[in-house]
Motif scaffolding. Structure first.
Motif, PDB file in Angstrom:
ATOM      1  N   ILE A  32       1.919 -34.157   2.595  1.00 21.12           N
ATOM      2  CA  ILE A  32       1.008 -35.292   2.807  1.00 21.12           C
ATOM      3  C   ILE A  32      -0.406 -34.734   2.828  1.00 21.12           C
ATOM      4  CG2 ILE A  32       0.268 -37.128   4.359  1.00 21.12           C
ATOM      5  CD1 ILE A  32       3.125 -37.299   5.406  1.00 21.12           C
ATOM      6  N   ILE A  34      -4.139 -35.621   3.330  1.00 16.91           N
ATOM      7  CA  ILE A  34      -4.894 -36.707   3.966  1.00 16.91           C
ATOM      8  C   ILE A  34      -6.280 -36.926   3.362  1.00 16.91           C
ATOM      9  CG2 ILE A  34      -3.628 -36.491   6.129  1.00 16.91           C
ATOM     10  CD1 ILE A  34      -6.172 -35.132   7.285  1.00 16.91           C
ATOM     11  N   TRP A  37      -7.449 -40.399   2.893  1.00 15.54           N
ATOM     12  CA  TRP A  37      -7.656 -41.179   4.100  1.00 15.54           C
ATOM     13  C   TRP A  37      -9.042 -40.918   4.705  1.00 15.54           C
ATOM     14  CZ3 TRP A  37      -2.548 -41.199   7.385  1.00 15.54           C
ATOM     15  CH2 TRP A  37      -1.487 -41.619   6.571  1.00 15.54           C
ATOM     16  N   HIS A  52      -5.409 -46.331   8.828  1.00 14.92           N
ATOM     17  CA  HIS A  52      -4.493 -45.782   7.825  1.00 14.92           C
ATOM     18  C   HIS A  52      -3.172 -45.366   8.479  1.00 14.92           C
ATOM     19  CE1 HIS A  52      -6.782 -45.651   4.103  1.00 14.92           C
ATOM     20  NE2 HIS A  52      -7.830 -45.199   4.769  1.00 14.92           N
ATOM     21  N   VAL A  53      -3.282 -44.720   9.624  1.00 11.46           N
ATOM     22  CA  VAL A  53      -2.091 -44.246  10.328  1.00 11.46           C
ATOM     23  C   VAL A  53      -1.240 -45.435  10.773  1.00 11.46           C
ATOM     24  CG1 VAL A  53      -1.239 -43.034  12.382  1.00 11.46           C
ATOM     25  CG2 VAL A  53      -3.111 -42.051  11.041  1.00 11.46           C
ATOM     26  N   ASP A  55      -1.141 -48.486   9.540  1.00  9.92           N
ATOM     27  CA  ASP A  55      -0.664 -49.290   8.407  1.00  9.92           C
ATOM     28  C   ASP A  55       0.346 -48.562   7.523  1.00  9.92           C
ATOM     29  OD1 ASP A  55      -2.383 -51.256   9.289  1.00  9.92           O
ATOM     30  OD2 ASP A  55      -3.882 -50.955   7.712  1.00  9.92           O
ATOM     31  N   HIS A  56       0.435 -47.259   7.664  1.00  9.33           N
ATOM     32  CA  HIS A  56       1.285 -46.452   6.784  1.00  9.33           C
ATOM     33  C   HIS A  56       2.766 -46.651   7.111  1.00  9.33           C
ATOM     34  CE1 HIS A  56       1.716 -43.202   3.877  1.00  9.33           C
ATOM     35  NE2 HIS A  56       2.647 -42.683   4.656  1.00  9.33           N
ATOM     36  N   ASP A  57       3.613 -46.676   6.082  1.00 14.24           N
ATOM     37  CA  ASP A  57       5.062 -46.786   6.269  1.00 14.24           C
ATOM     38  C   ASP A  57       5.652 -45.400   6.485  1.00 14.24           C
ATOM     39  OD1 ASP A  57       7.766 -47.353   6.271  1.00 14.24           O
ATOM     40  OD2 ASP A  57       7.864 -47.725   4.104  1.00 14.24           O
ATOM     41  N   TRP A  58       5.813 -45.010   7.734  1.00 14.74           N
ATOM     42  CA  TRP A  58       6.297 -43.676   8.074  1.00 14.74           C
ATOM     43  C   TRP A  58       7.799 -43.527   7.842  1.00 14.74           C
ATOM     44  CZ3 TRP A  58       2.578 -40.383   8.256  1.00 14.74           C
ATOM     45  CH2 TRP A  58       1.308 -40.809   8.658  1.00 14.74           C
ATOM     46  N   LEU A  84      -0.972 -37.845  13.349  1.00 14.40           N
ATOM     47  CA  LEU A  84      -0.031 -37.962  12.235  1.00 14.40           C
ATOM     48  C   LEU A  84       1.370 -37.515  12.653  1.00 14.40           C
ATOM     49  CD1 LEU A  84      -2.322 -36.538   9.430  1.00 14.40           C
ATOM     50  CD2 LEU A  84      -1.581 -38.917   9.648  1.00 14.40           C
ATOM     51  N   SER A  87       3.258 -39.985  14.692  1.00 14.71           N
ATOM     52  CA  SER A  87       3.845 -41.074  13.908  1.00 14.71           C
ATOM     53  C   SER A  87       5.060 -40.603  13.105  1.00 14.71           C
ATOM     54  CB  SER A  87       2.804 -41.649  12.948  1.00 14.71           C
ATOM     55  OG  SER A  87       1.743 -42.230  13.668  1.00 14.71           O
TER      56      SER A  87
END
Length: 169
Positions: A32, A34, A37, A52-53, A55-58, A84, A87
């Motif tokens: 990943i 960043i 971002w 961003h964190v 809304d992100h699909d983890w 990060l 999450s």
């Protein structure tokens, strides 16, 4: 009648082949980056970054090994990688900062640290060098440090063409 050829190397009970590829942890490796971002790829704006964190699909990282990096020359505060990781941790097997090679090295270091090497005591060991999986150089270094105190000798390569590395005096 021809004399039977005997493979003394293969029949040597004190000779053990060690293949790091056998310990390769299964699972996807994901990097990943960043940089996307960040504002203009260089500036971490906390409010935007946190958005961003959140809304992100983890869940897409389920069961994966993840390396976090920033490929630009941005100065990333330490808390950003912690956020990060916070999450990711519920989905991933492992999270590290750095490249995919750093990730592989850390995975192998964990494995080698916990490896029971009692079966190698006073044995001749050949560390296999050719692999089909990405075994980093650091894994070989960690392995020789683990094995050398207990083995009789260490070689690298294949039994038919090994390079001697260590022999106990």
């Amino acid at each position: 009648m021809a004399e039977e050829i005997v493979n003394r190397v293969a029949n040597n009970k004190n000779l053990i082949s060690f293949d790091l590829e056998d310990y390769y942890p299964k699972g996807n490796r994901i990097l990943i980056d960043i940089k996307d971002w960040l504002f203009e790829g260089l500036i971490l704006r906390e409010k935007d970054f946190r958005k961003h964190v959140s809304d992100h699909d983890w869940s897409q990282y389920e069961g994966a090994y993840v390396a976090l990096t920033c490929s630009t020359e941005a100065i990333i505060p330490g808390w950003a990688y912690l956020l990060l990781t916070s999450s990711l941790i519920q989905y991933t097997k492992k999270v590290v900062t750095g490249s995919l090679e750093v990730l592989e090295t850390i995975l192998y270091n964990d494995i080698i640290t916990n490896l029971d090497i009692s079966e190698y005591k006073d044995k001749l060991v050949i560390i296999k060098g050719c692999t089909n999986k990405p075994v980093p150089q650091g894994a070989y270094i960690a392995l020789i440090q683990k094995l050398q105190p207990v083995v009789k000798s260490i070689m690298y390569g294949e039994a038919c063409s090994s390079v001697p590395l260590y022999k106990r005096k």
